[in-house]
Design a protein around this motif. Sequence first.
Motif, PDB file in Angstrom:
ATOM      1  N   CYS C  40       0.852  -1.192   0.000  1.00  0.00           N
ATOM      2  CA  CYS C  40       0.000   0.000   0.000  1.00  0.00           C
ATOM      3  C   CYS C  40       0.881   1.232   0.000  1.00  0.00           C
ATOM      4  CB  CYS C  40      -0.960   0.008   1.188  1.00  0.00           C
ATOM      5  SG  CYS C  40      -0.215   0.449   2.772  1.00  0.00           S
ATOM      6  N   THR C  42      -0.019   3.890   2.232  1.00  0.00           N
ATOM      7  CA  THR C  42      -0.557   4.672   3.346  1.00  0.00           C
ATOM      8  C   THR C  42      -0.177   4.092   4.713  1.00  0.00           C
ATOM      9  OG1 THR C  42      -2.583   3.395   3.047  1.00  0.00           O
ATOM     10  CG2 THR C  42      -2.548   5.618   2.105  1.00  0.00           C
ATOM     11  N   SER C  43       0.796   3.223   4.766  1.00  0.00           N
ATOM     12  CA  SER C  43       1.260   2.619   6.021  1.00  0.00           C
ATOM     13  C   SER C  43       0.208   1.739   6.691  1.00  0.00           C
ATOM     14  CB  SER C  43       1.709   3.690   7.032  1.00  0.00           C
ATOM     15  OG  SER C  43       2.644   4.552   6.456  1.00  0.00           O
ATOM     16  N   ASN C  44      -0.740   1.221   5.912  1.00  0.00           N
ATOM     17  CA  ASN C  44      -1.790   0.406   6.515  1.00  0.00           C
ATOM     18  C   ASN C  44      -1.552  -1.097   6.454  1.00  0.00           C
ATOM     19  OD1 ASN C  44      -3.311   3.022   5.618  1.00  0.00           O
ATOM     20  ND2 ASN C  44      -4.654   2.026   7.089  1.00  0.00           N
ATOM     21  N   CYS C  45      -0.997  -1.606   5.326  1.00  0.00           N
ATOM     22  CA  CYS C  45      -1.111  -3.046   5.077  1.00  0.00           C
ATOM     23  C   CYS C  45      -0.066  -3.868   5.813  1.00  0.00           C
ATOM     24  CB  CYS C  45      -1.068  -3.343   3.586  1.00  0.00           C
ATOM     25  SG  CYS C  45       0.593  -3.358   2.879  1.00  0.00           S
ATOM     26  N   GLY C  46       1.076  -3.281   6.130  1.00  0.00           N
ATOM     27  CA  GLY C  46       2.070  -4.014   6.911  1.00  0.00           C
ATOM     28  C   GLY C  46       2.867  -5.047   6.127  1.00  0.00           C
ATOM     29  N   GLY C 131      -1.789  -4.220  12.582  1.00  0.00           N
ATOM     30  CA  GLY C 131      -1.109  -3.417  11.573  1.00  0.00           C
ATOM     31  C   GLY C 131      -0.800  -4.179  10.295  1.00  0.00           C
ATOM     32  N   ASN C 132      -1.384  -5.346  10.141  1.00  0.00           N
ATOM     33  CA  ASN C 132      -1.106  -6.164   8.951  1.00  0.00           C
ATOM     34  C   ASN C 132      -2.413  -6.642   8.343  1.00  0.00           C
ATOM     35  OD1 ASN C 132       1.264  -6.488  10.931  1.00  0.00           O
ATOM     36  ND2 ASN C 132       2.110  -7.193   8.986  1.00  0.00           N
TER      37      ASN C 132
END
Lengths: 804, 283, 159
Positions: C40, C42-46, C131-132
């Motif tokens: 991603c 946006t630092s979301n998917c981990g 966070g993943n």
Amino acid sequence: MTDTATPATGGIGDAPVRKEDAKLVTGQTTWTDNIAFPGMTYMAVLRSPMAHAKINSVDVSAALEQPGVLAAFSGADLADEWAGPLPCAWPVTPDMVHPDHWPIAKDEARYVGDAVAVVVARDRFAAADALEHIAVDYEPLDAVVDMEAAIADGAALVHGDHGTNTTYTWPFSNGDVDEAFNGAHKVVTRRFINQRLIPNAIEPRAVVVAPIAAANEFTMYTATQVPHILRLMLALTTGVPESKLRVIAPDVGGGFGSKLNVYAEELMALVLAKRLGRPIKWTETRSEGYQTTIHGRDQIQDVEAAFDEDGRLRGLRVKLLADMGAYLQLVTPGIPILGALMYPAIYKMDAYDFSCTGVFTNKTPTDAYRGAGRPEATYAIERTMDEAAVELGMDPMDLRRRNWITHEEFPFTTIAGMTYDSGNYEAATDKAMELFDYDGMRAEQQRRREAGDRYQLGIGISTYTEACGIAPSRVLGSLDYGAGGWEHATVRMLPSGKVEVVTGLSPHGQGHETTFSQIVADTLGVPFEDVEILHGDTKVAPQGLDTYGSRSLAVGGIAIYKATQRMLDKLKTAAAHMLEASPDDLEFSGGQFSVQGSPDTAMALGNVVLGVFAAHDLPDGYEPTLSAEFTFDPENFSFPHGTHLCAVEVDTETGMPQITKYVAVDDVGNVINPQIVDGQVHGGLAQGIAQALYEEAVYDDAGNLTTGSIVDYYVPGAPDLPEYTTDRTVTPATSNPLGVKGVGEAGTIASTPAVVNAVLDAVRHLGVTDLDMPCSPERVWRALQEGSASRDQVAAQAQGGQHA
Amino acid sequence: MIPAAFDYTRVGSVDEAVQALGQHGEDAKVLAGGHSLIPLLRLRLAFPSVLVDVGRVDEMRGVRDDGDHLVIGAATTHDEVMHDDLVRQHCPVISDVVSQVGDPQVRHRGTFGGGIAHGDPAGDLPALALALDATFVIAGSGGRRDVAASDFFVDYLQTVLGAEDVLVEIKVPKLGSDWGHNYQKFNRVAQAWAIVGSLALVRRSDGSIDEARIGLTHMGSVPLRASATEQALAGASTDVIADACDQAAEGTSPPEDLNARADYRQHLARVLTRRAVEHALGG
Amino acid sequence: MPRISVTVDGVTYEDDVEPRLLLVYYLRERLGLTGTNVGCDTSNCGACTVLFNGRSAKSCTILAAQADGAEVTTIQGLARNGEWHPLQKAFNAEHGLQCGYCTPGMIMASVDLLEHNDDPTDEEVRHGLEGNLCRCTGYQNIVKAVRAAAGEVREGATS
């Protein structure tokens, strides 16, 4: 199944650990973005920030002056490169409106994200920077975002020169529908909104093209589910001969339909590699993908169901509006049609009438997303059954029992003309209700209602079936689909006794290598580890129709099974010669041929293989080949079914729904690998639950994607999803020799209505009669406010009546 | 995913940081953990020409005891703050709220000061700082100054921090064991920002409430205190909690977005505040 | 251009890096360590999670310049002497992955989780991995795998 002894691990029905995992858990995978070639260049695409605009001019000259920039082009610059527009392979009606869809817009941008220019640079940085130096003069045009507005008189047109936003209307009718409704005791009328979703495979799309430009030869690595379909379409759209194109789907990180397509960037990368003679890579960012990788669902469903007083379903009318987005991608118009024949689901009725209108809007094109048409159909019918139960004053499960096809009635041809080969809805339901403690949960629900508990409990049911295993080629032909539905396999015995199997499928997470190895190991009596499955490369596996529609096992797996048997038959003839016996007297068991009645006269498979390889002493005229092929075209779809029960707790103060129990009992026929099947169900459930509770692609009135990144589009994480209880009943399919059915989409198809039915069931007694998806806390809370207002009104009226 | 180009300089002291910022002016940005800034850079929503990395400035890291206060270095990571013994002993509410910021990876790199200085009213820390009556120590070209939390947040993503300012540390009062606390964070998925959050700090004695401080997350363009509720609770018996918390949204004009219109946010503020107060009292 | 010295999977590298180079691209394109993925923006998917000085971190949200002096462990450095880490074995045994794209990040986040809690409950695992994102498994077998690995980690610690 064969009569061979099942190996201890690795045969049919076992759960050996997956062969695929070694590279995946150690980071030694070949994702497309990992691939590098000397001299690699990077492509970046400039996209329209406007939903609808005339492109007056595109000036790339400043971009070309940036350091490291090799090329920059507008759509007009590349207009002569295309042999044809992006393909749509499913013209569902002869008069379907089908506007040209060019990889880069030439004169008009029709959705936010539509490509308007492309650059190629020495690295990602230079490419991204160069985009900022392209000047585009846009002239805004009216955008049409809402489907109903799009078909209203005087609506702005997505494709002005076609005079309409309606691309097609597809009808189906069987039985006397007027009679069914005129004589009805109760007609239940509902509108359901199947909201737009973003598939979100965790690997973003990516493509690498390695050219030998001088020879006009190209190898494309791409994150696709469909390398074979893509190769043909690349040839048709770029003019590069199919024979000069090699398409490789390396390790592919999920698809869910989003990689079942032919994308503009794949075409651009190919023609630019051809023009520049350099390898080119393009990788989308997640947010870019939100604008340009296909979306799913987006239908408005108007449903009417007619019932007798005793709850018998007399007939069903379904009218759909289906949002195509701005263009028709590979199978866009066909998606609702895949669901059209499944609205009658597991129920018997006298008449069925369906029509679907496909609508253009200034939004990202829709196409196949896990389930593709069938989740929408299942949602509508399973929601309708719950609504009807309320109106008829019946228990929702009793109403379903009253109407479903009983297990003695198979094979059964539905009112939609589908012939379900097998099924046992009673067995799956009984098992699910027991696992769920249905009666106990109903009692708890009653207790909470009486106590006025802040957390009200709801129970949702979905007794689904679906049609998958795409597909009988004849049926696809009758639906005007542009290709067949067969699948191909080749089995090769290596002289050392190992086995190579080539399949035309193209896996991206399903565990094909493991499952198919089990089938082959079981059939040949060789160790599971000795079987290698080759796929995803048009040079290695030249024939195939790829992976989608839960077709892999029920179509491609059967092709492998049949090819393996054909291999065995060939070897049997050679073995008979070597054992000086008649082939008819030979039996095969435990990996060896032996003569019936004299088990000592035997020869191991490996020795027969070596004998054929040497070819020193074979029967006259025996072709010394160690390979066999089979192309399987199924005679029918497969029809998995099951009963899903969901319990949801609603916090009546905040509206927050939470799943507290989920039981899924699925019948997917015989199971090759139970662990993989469970995994498919888990993942399917997660995506179906996500539609019910979390996900929605939202556009504003101007056509901007408001949920433009994964920050705003709620892909659920581990804390957001429940633990699932899964179990199975086994009613083998009769349409294939292994008795298997598809499983990839079942969980997604089944779960959405179960969850929404549960949310509604929790709050219906508080006056809530309808909820749109996703059932966000705000939506539930507002419905509760309106519900209590309307209850107060009813109470006031009742009181007034007493006084009158 | 590719930020626009910028220069990078790592500084070893607050003075160096201030100097570097002074040199580059408006175009410079302070980088600590980077977990608010780098996402903006990646999406090209911010275009600084220079990043001044204060991530290794010792005087901006760690937690120290300062009599009746704790002093938290602005570049201390969330995870360090959360597990700090002084914080757990004297101000456990901080540990509790910080444990709900982002996700574990974000907490390992993101900093306490960064989460405040970004000034996002949807973040959990601004409301915490406000409810705690924290004091911010800011270094600038004119030396150091203290700013009360109530004066720090100016508008959406705007604080009193000027282009040449560095948030050095945050002073928070030690709370005695008679203080209870609870943070009610309401969101749709675990990863998401709070739709609304309500933090209650309640000091109790003999069955009544001595003092209550309520911080509200995402109820306006800046973090807010639920003053009417605080006043109604002060010195009151616990019987009034429900009525007092019905005033939690007074004076707020919350934002509207896909998750909530204003009236729903106000409703949530009332419900969550009541729950937070009840939990803070051990209910 | 900042010069950095960084130890990745036990090997120390010195490089000049452009300030805007993200650690994940440094790992993938400069060092060729493509086991760490980008999922991603946006630092979301981990998916890009690595151990950074021993703690899980998203390598898409760290500048390579910030990694000067740091010790980084990626999925490719997790096995010891050719033997998989208990989490790698458990993800395999419990079918904790399907397409496998989130798996390196999921495993690295789990390594950190188990180092601080060697007997987590289901709920603790789910929250520890918030966070993943995984799109294939519905998380159930991931939770199972992490708990199974926890058992092995505990046994390893006592033996």
